[in-house]
Design a protein around this motif. Structure first.
Motif, short mmCIF file in Angstrom:
data_model
loop_
_atom_site.label_atom_id
_atom_site.label_comp_id
_atom_site.label_asym_id
_atom_site.label_seq_id
_atom_site.Cartn_x
_atom_site.Cartn_y
_atom_site.Cartn_z
N PHE A 87 0.90 -1.14 0.04
CA PHE A 87 -0.05 0.11 0.01
C PHE A 87 0.84 1.29 -0.16
CE2 PHE A 87 -2.48 -3.33 2.43
CZ PHE A 87 -3.86 -3.02 1.53
N TYR A 88 0.20 2.31 -0.41
CA TYR A 88 0.74 3.58 -0.45
C TYR A 88 0.41 4.11 1.25
CZ TYR A 88 2.70 8.37 -1.76
OH TYR A 88 3.32 9.55 -1.39
N ALA A 89 1.15 4.34 1.98
CA ALA A 89 0.95 4.65 3.44
C ALA A 89 1.27 6.05 3.62
CB ALA A 89 1.70 3.67 4.32
N VAL A 90 0.21 6.59 3.92
CA VAL A 90 0.04 8.17 4.45
C VAL A 90 -0.08 8.43 5.85
CG1 VAL A 90 -0.65 10.57 3.63
CG2 VAL A 90 -0.40 8.48 1.99
N VAL A 91 0.67 9.10 6.52
CA VAL A 91 0.74 9.77 7.92
C VAL A 91 0.53 10.87 7.83
CG1 VAL A 91 0.97 9.29 10.36
CG2 VAL A 91 1.88 7.54 8.81
N PRO A 92 -0.75 11.65 7.80
CA PRO A 92 -0.90 13.13 7.60
C PRO A 92 -0.71 13.74 8.92
CG PRO A 92 -2.98 12.10 7.62
CD PRO A 92 -2.21 10.92 7.74
N ASP A 93 -0.27 15.05 8.90
CA ASP A 93 -0.12 15.82 10.01
C ASP A 93 -1.41 16.65 10.04
OD1 ASP A 93 0.57 17.45 12.27
OD2 ASP A 93 1.97 18.68 11.21
N LEU A 94 -2.57 16.18 10.51
CA LEU A 94 -3.93 16.69 10.72
C LEU A 94 -3.85 17.70 11.82
CD1 LEU A 94 -6.27 13.91 9.62
CD2 LEU A 94 -5.23 15.82 8.09
N MET A 95 -2.86 17.79 12.62
CA MET A 95 -2.74 18.69 13.70
C MET A 95 -1.99 19.94 13.42
SD MET A 95 -2.03 15.95 16.49
CE MET A 95 -3.30 14.57 16.52
N HIS A 96 -1.41 20.00 12.01
CA HIS A 96 -0.66 21.24 11.54
C HIS A 96 0.28 21.58 12.51
CE1 HIS A 96 -4.01 21.25 8.55
NE2 HIS A 96 -4.91 21.35 9.62
N GLY A 97 1.19 20.65 12.91
CA GLY A 97 2.39 20.98 13.70
C GLY A 97 2.07 21.25 15.20
N ASP A 98 0.93 20.98 15.59
CA ASP A 98 0.52 21.25 17.14
C ASP A 98 -0.30 19.81 17.62
OD1 ASP A 98 -0.03 22.72 19.40
OD2 ASP A 98 -2.35 23.02 18.69
N PRO A 99 0.75 18.80 18.03
CA PRO A 99 0.28 17.81 18.44
C PRO A 99 0.08 18.03 19.96
CG PRO A 99 2.65 17.52 18.15
CD PRO A 99 2.06 18.79 17.49
N TYR A 100 -0.68 17.26 20.81
CA TYR A 100 -0.90 17.39 22.23
C TYR A 100 0.50 17.28 23.00
CZ TYR A 100 -2.03 16.92 27.22
OH TYR A 100 -2.08 17.05 28.66
N ASN A 101 0.78 18.30 23.78
CA ASN A 101 2.06 18.37 24.77
C ASN A 101 1.59 18.68 26.06
OD1 ASN A 101 4.38 18.80 25.66
ND2 ASN A 101 4.76 20.53 24.31
N ALA A 102 1.90 17.69 26.87
CA ALA A 102 1.36 17.95 28.50
C ALA A 102 2.21 19.09 28.96
CB ALA A 102 1.63 16.57 29.11
N SER A 103 3.39 19.35 28.47
CA SER A 103 4.38 20.39 29.28
C SER A 103 3.75 21.72 28.95
CB SER A 103 5.73 20.14 28.75
OG SER A 103 6.10 20.32 27.84
N ASP A 104 2.76 21.73 28.14
CA ASP A 104 2.31 23.29 27.52
C ASP A 104 1.41 23.93 28.56
OD1 ASP A 104 1.46 25.75 26.56
OD2 ASP A 104 1.48 24.61 24.30
#
Length: 259
Positions: A87-104
Protein backbone atom coordinates in the motif's frame (compact mmCIF):
# COMPACT_ATOMS: atom_id res chain seq x y z
CA UNK A 1 -7.34 35.66 38.53
CA UNK A 2 -7.36 36.37 34.78
CA UNK A 3 -10.69 35.34 33.20
CA UNK A 4 -8.92 33.32 30.50
CA UNK A 5 -7.06 31.35 33.16
CA UNK A 6 -10.33 30.73 35.00
CA UNK A 7 -11.89 29.42 31.78
CA UNK A 8 -8.95 27.09 31.15
CA UNK A 9 -9.14 25.87 34.76
CA UNK A 10 -12.87 25.12 34.50
CA UNK A 11 -12.53 23.44 31.12
CA UNK A 12 -9.77 21.23 32.45
CA UNK A 13 -11.65 19.93 35.46
CA UNK A 14 -15.00 19.67 33.69
CA UNK A 15 -13.50 17.61 30.91
CA UNK A 16 -11.74 15.14 33.18
CA UNK A 17 -15.02 13.26 33.51
CA UNK A 18 -15.44 13.29 29.73
CA UNK A 19 -11.95 12.19 28.71
CA UNK A 20 -10.14 8.89 29.03
CA UNK A 21 -6.91 9.39 31.05
CA UNK A 22 -5.50 6.34 29.28
CA UNK A 23 -5.33 8.44 26.11
CA UNK A 24 -2.30 10.19 27.57
CA UNK A 25 -0.42 7.21 28.99
CA UNK A 26 2.97 6.12 27.61
CA UNK A 27 3.57 9.22 25.47
CA UNK A 28 6.03 8.65 22.63
CA UNK A 29 9.32 10.45 22.26
CA UNK A 30 8.64 12.43 19.11
CA UNK A 31 11.17 12.26 16.32
CA UNK A 32 11.34 15.94 15.38
CA UNK A 33 13.06 14.95 12.17
CA UNK A 34 12.03 14.81 8.54
CA UNK A 35 11.48 11.07 8.56
CA UNK A 36 12.60 8.54 11.18
CA UNK A 37 11.73 5.51 9.08
CA UNK A 38 12.29 4.15 5.60
CA UNK A 39 9.77 6.61 4.20
CA UNK A 40 9.95 10.38 3.79
CA UNK A 41 8.04 13.53 4.68
CA UNK A 42 6.34 15.43 1.89
CA UNK A 43 3.25 17.51 1.28
CA UNK A 44 0.14 15.77 -0.01
CA UNK A 45 -2.88 17.94 -0.65
CA UNK A 46 -1.13 20.74 1.19
CA UNK A 47 -0.71 18.64 4.35
CA UNK A 48 2.73 17.60 5.58
CA UNK A 49 2.72 13.78 5.68
CA UNK A 50 5.00 10.87 6.35
CA UNK A 51 4.73 8.52 3.37
CA UNK A 52 6.01 4.99 2.89
CA UNK A 53 5.55 2.24 0.35
CA UNK A 54 5.50 2.13 -3.44
CA UNK A 55 4.33 5.38 -4.99
CA UNK A 56 3.21 3.32 -7.99
CA UNK A 57 0.59 1.52 -5.89
CA UNK A 58 -3.03 2.26 -6.69
CA UNK A 59 -4.12 1.44 -3.13
CA UNK A 60 -3.53 3.86 -0.25
CA UNK A 61 -3.99 3.74 3.51
CA UNK A 62 -4.17 6.82 5.72
CA UNK A 63 -2.97 6.26 9.28
CA UNK A 64 -4.52 8.93 11.49
CA UNK A 65 -2.60 9.49 14.70
CA UNK A 66 -3.59 9.76 18.32
CA UNK A 67 -3.21 13.10 20.14
CA UNK A 68 0.58 12.84 19.99
CA UNK A 69 0.70 13.37 16.25
CA UNK A 70 2.32 12.02 13.14
CA UNK A 71 5.94 11.98 14.34
CA UNK A 72 5.46 9.12 16.80
CA UNK A 73 8.09 6.42 16.05
CA UNK A 74 5.81 3.39 16.48
CA UNK A 75 3.23 4.93 14.17
CA UNK A 76 5.83 5.50 11.48
CA UNK A 77 7.10 1.95 11.91
CA UNK A 78 3.56 0.77 11.29
CA UNK A 79 3.33 2.97 8.20
CA UNK A 80 6.49 1.28 6.92
CA UNK A 81 4.86 -2.09 7.56
CA UNK A 82 1.76 -1.01 5.63
CA UNK A 83 3.98 0.23 2.81
CA UNK A 84 5.89 -3.06 2.74
CA UNK A 85 2.55 -4.84 2.22
CA UNK A 86 2.14 -2.95 -1.06
CA UNK A 87 0.00 0.00 0.00
CA UNK A 88 0.94 3.65 -0.35
CA UNK A 89 0.92 4.56 3.36
CA UNK A 90 0.25 8.15 4.39
CA UNK A 91 0.49 9.53 7.93
CA UNK A 92 -0.87 13.09 7.65
CA UNK A 93 -0.16 15.89 10.11
CA UNK A 94 -3.81 16.77 10.64
CA UNK A 95 -2.78 18.74 13.73
CA UNK A 96 -0.73 21.15 11.61
CA UNK A 97 2.37 21.00 13.78
CA UNK A 98 0.47 21.19 17.07
CA UNK A 99 0.25 17.72 18.67
CA UNK A 100 -0.81 17.51 22.29
CA UNK A 101 2.03 18.45 24.64
CA UNK A 102 1.47 17.84 28.34
CA UNK A 103 4.19 20.34 29.23
CA UNK A 104 2.36 23.24 27.55
CA UNK A 105 0.38 24.96 30.35
CA UNK A 106 -1.58 27.05 27.85
CA UNK A 107 -3.10 23.97 26.22
CA UNK A 108 -4.36 21.39 28.70
CA UNK A 109 -6.16 18.55 26.97
CA UNK A 110 -9.65 20.12 26.88
CA UNK A 111 -8.28 23.30 25.31
CA UNK A 112 -6.20 21.30 22.84
CA UNK A 113 -9.26 19.22 21.90
CA UNK A 114 -11.27 22.36 21.21
CA UNK A 115 -8.52 23.51 18.87
CA UNK A 116 -8.41 20.14 17.08
CA UNK A 117 -11.92 18.74 16.66
CA UNK A 118 -12.04 15.49 14.65
CA UNK A 119 -14.66 16.81 12.24
CA UNK A 120 -12.26 19.60 11.25
CA UNK A 121 -9.48 17.05 10.78
CA UNK A 122 -11.76 14.96 8.57
CA UNK A 123 -12.44 18.05 6.47
CA UNK A 124 -8.75 18.90 6.28
CA UNK A 125 -8.06 15.43 4.89
CA UNK A 126 -10.26 15.99 1.83
CA UNK A 127 -7.46 17.55 -0.28
CA UNK A 128 -5.31 14.52 0.57
CA UNK A 129 -7.91 12.19 -0.91
CA UNK A 130 -8.13 14.38 -4.01
CA UNK A 131 -4.35 14.40 -4.39
CA UNK A 132 -4.14 10.63 -4.02
CA UNK A 133 -6.82 10.05 -6.64
CA UNK A 134 -5.12 12.48 -9.00
CA UNK A 135 -2.01 10.27 -8.89
CA UNK A 136 -3.94 7.14 -9.78
CA UNK A 137 -5.04 5.80 -6.39
CA UNK A 138 -8.31 3.94 -6.92
CA UNK A 139 -9.04 2.71 -3.37
CA UNK A 140 -8.30 4.35 -0.01
CA UNK A 141 -8.51 3.00 3.52
CA UNK A 142 -8.32 4.94 6.77
CA UNK A 143 -6.99 3.61 10.07
CA UNK A 144 -7.61 5.81 13.08
CA UNK A 145 -5.88 5.49 16.45
CA UNK A 146 -7.47 6.90 19.62
CA UNK A 147 -8.23 10.55 18.62
CA UNK A 148 -7.84 9.49 14.99
CA UNK A 149 -10.53 6.84 15.41
CA UNK A 150 -13.17 9.54 15.51
CA UNK A 151 -11.74 11.01 12.30
CA UNK A 152 -11.79 7.63 10.57
CA UNK A 153 -15.39 6.87 11.55
CA UNK A 154 -16.46 10.22 10.10
CA UNK A 155 -14.72 9.26 6.86
CA UNK A 156 -16.41 5.84 6.94
CA UNK A 157 -19.73 7.67 6.80
CA UNK A 158 -18.80 9.23 3.44
CA UNK A 159 -17.58 8.23 0.00
CA UNK A 160 -14.07 9.54 0.71
CA UNK A 161 -12.74 6.08 1.59
CA UNK A 162 -13.53 2.46 0.77
CA UNK A 163 -12.80 0.89 4.19
CA UNK A 164 -11.91 1.88 7.75
CA UNK A 165 -10.23 0.43 10.82
CA UNK A 166 -10.58 1.92 14.28
CA UNK A 167 -7.88 0.98 16.78
CA UNK A 168 -8.76 1.73 20.43
CA UNK A 169 -10.87 4.73 19.32
CA UNK A 170 -11.70 7.64 21.61
CA UNK A 171 -14.93 9.65 21.83
CA UNK A 172 -16.67 7.42 19.27
CA UNK A 173 -20.38 6.95 19.94
CA UNK A 174 -23.20 4.61 19.00
CA UNK A 175 -24.61 7.50 16.97
CA UNK A 176 -21.39 7.53 14.93
CA UNK A 177 -21.90 3.84 14.15
CA UNK A 178 -25.38 4.56 12.78
CA UNK A 179 -23.82 6.66 10.03
CA UNK A 180 -21.20 4.14 8.86
CA UNK A 181 -21.56 3.27 5.18
CA UNK A 182 -18.22 1.60 4.46
CA UNK A 183 -16.69 -1.67 5.70
CA UNK A 184 -15.33 -1.09 9.17
CA UNK A 185 -13.32 -3.09 11.68
CA UNK A 186 -12.85 -2.07 15.30
CA UNK A 187 -9.91 -3.43 17.28
CA UNK A 188 -10.18 -2.59 20.95
CA UNK A 189 -8.60 -3.31 24.31
CA UNK A 190 -10.07 -5.39 27.09
CA UNK A 191 -9.08 -2.65 29.51
CA UNK A 192 -10.21 0.66 28.02
CA UNK A 193 -11.90 3.22 30.25
CA UNK A 194 -13.15 5.25 27.30
CA UNK A 195 -14.36 2.49 24.97
CA UNK A 196 -15.07 -0.50 27.23
CA UNK A 197 -16.30 -3.90 26.01
CA UNK A 198 -19.92 -3.03 26.89
CA UNK A 199 -19.83 -0.06 24.51
CA UNK A 200 -18.15 -2.15 21.83
CA UNK A 201 -21.05 -4.59 22.06
CA UNK A 202 -23.40 -1.71 21.30
CA UNK A 203 -21.21 -0.71 18.35
CA UNK A 204 -21.40 -4.27 17.03
CA UNK A 205 -25.18 -4.47 17.36
CA UNK A 206 -25.67 -1.07 15.75
CA UNK A 207 -23.46 -1.91 12.77
CA UNK A 208 -25.33 -5.17 12.20
CA UNK A 209 -28.66 -3.36 12.19
CA UNK A 210 -27.62 -0.56 9.83
CA UNK A 211 -29.34 -0.20 6.48
CA UNK A 212 -27.68 -0.49 4.05
CA UNK A 213 -25.69 -3.25 5.70
CA UNK A 214 -21.89 -3.14 5.41
CA UNK A 215 -19.22 -5.61 6.38
CA UNK A 216 -18.16 -5.01 9.97
CA UNK A 217 -16.00 -6.72 12.56
CA UNK A 218 -15.34 -6.01 16.24
CA UNK A 219 -12.45 -7.68 18.08
CA UNK A 220 -11.48 -7.19 21.70
CA UNK A 221 -7.84 -7.98 22.49
CA UNK A 222 -7.41 -9.60 25.91
CA UNK A 223 -4.99 -8.35 28.52
CA UNK A 224 -4.17 -5.02 26.88
CA UNK A 225 -5.01 -1.38 27.58
CA UNK A 226 -6.06 1.55 25.45
CA UNK A 227 -3.26 2.65 23.10
CA UNK A 228 -1.54 -0.72 22.92
CA UNK A 229 -1.11 -0.75 19.12
CA UNK A 230 1.14 2.31 18.83
CA UNK A 231 2.27 3.16 22.36
CA UNK A 232 3.74 -0.19 23.31
CA UNK A 233 7.20 -0.68 24.74
CA UNK A 234 9.31 -2.19 21.91
CA UNK A 235 11.37 -4.05 24.53
CA UNK A 236 8.29 -5.75 25.97
CA UNK A 237 7.93 -8.97 23.97
CA UNK A 238 4.33 -9.59 25.04
CA UNK A 239 3.29 -6.02 24.22
CA UNK A 240 4.95 -6.18 20.83
CA UNK A 241 3.20 -9.47 20.04
CA UNK A 242 -0.24 -8.02 20.86
CA UNK A 243 0.45 -4.91 18.80
CA UNK A 244 1.67 -6.94 15.84
CA UNK A 245 -1.45 -9.11 15.93
CA UNK A 246 -3.58 -5.97 15.65
CA UNK A 247 -1.37 -4.63 12.87
CA UNK A 248 -1.81 -7.83 10.87
CA UNK A 249 -5.56 -7.82 11.44
CA UNK A 250 -5.65 -4.26 10.13
CA UNK A 251 -3.67 -5.21 7.04
CA UNK A 252 -5.92 -8.20 6.41
CA UNK A 253 -8.99 -5.94 6.53
CA UNK A 254 -7.54 -3.55 3.99
CA UNK A 255 -6.38 -6.38 1.73
CA UNK A 256 -9.91 -7.74 1.83
CA UNK A 257 -11.66 -4.45 1.09
CA UNK A 258 -9.28 -2.40 -1.03
CA UNK A 259 -8.51 -5.03 -3.67
Amino acid sequence: MNMNLILVFLLFFFSRSLSNPQCLENPPVLLNTNNGGVGSVEEIGGIKSYVSGPDTSNRAVLLISDVYGYEAPNLRKLADKVGAAGFYAVVPDLMHGDPYNASDPKKPLPVWKQLHPPDKAAEDALPIFAALRSKGISAIGAAGFCWGGKVAVIQASSDDIQAAVLLHPSNVTVEDMKGVRKPIAIFAAEFDNGTPPALLKQFEETLKSNVPKVDSFVKIFPGVKHGWTIRYNPEDEKAVKSAEEAHQDMLNWFIKHLY
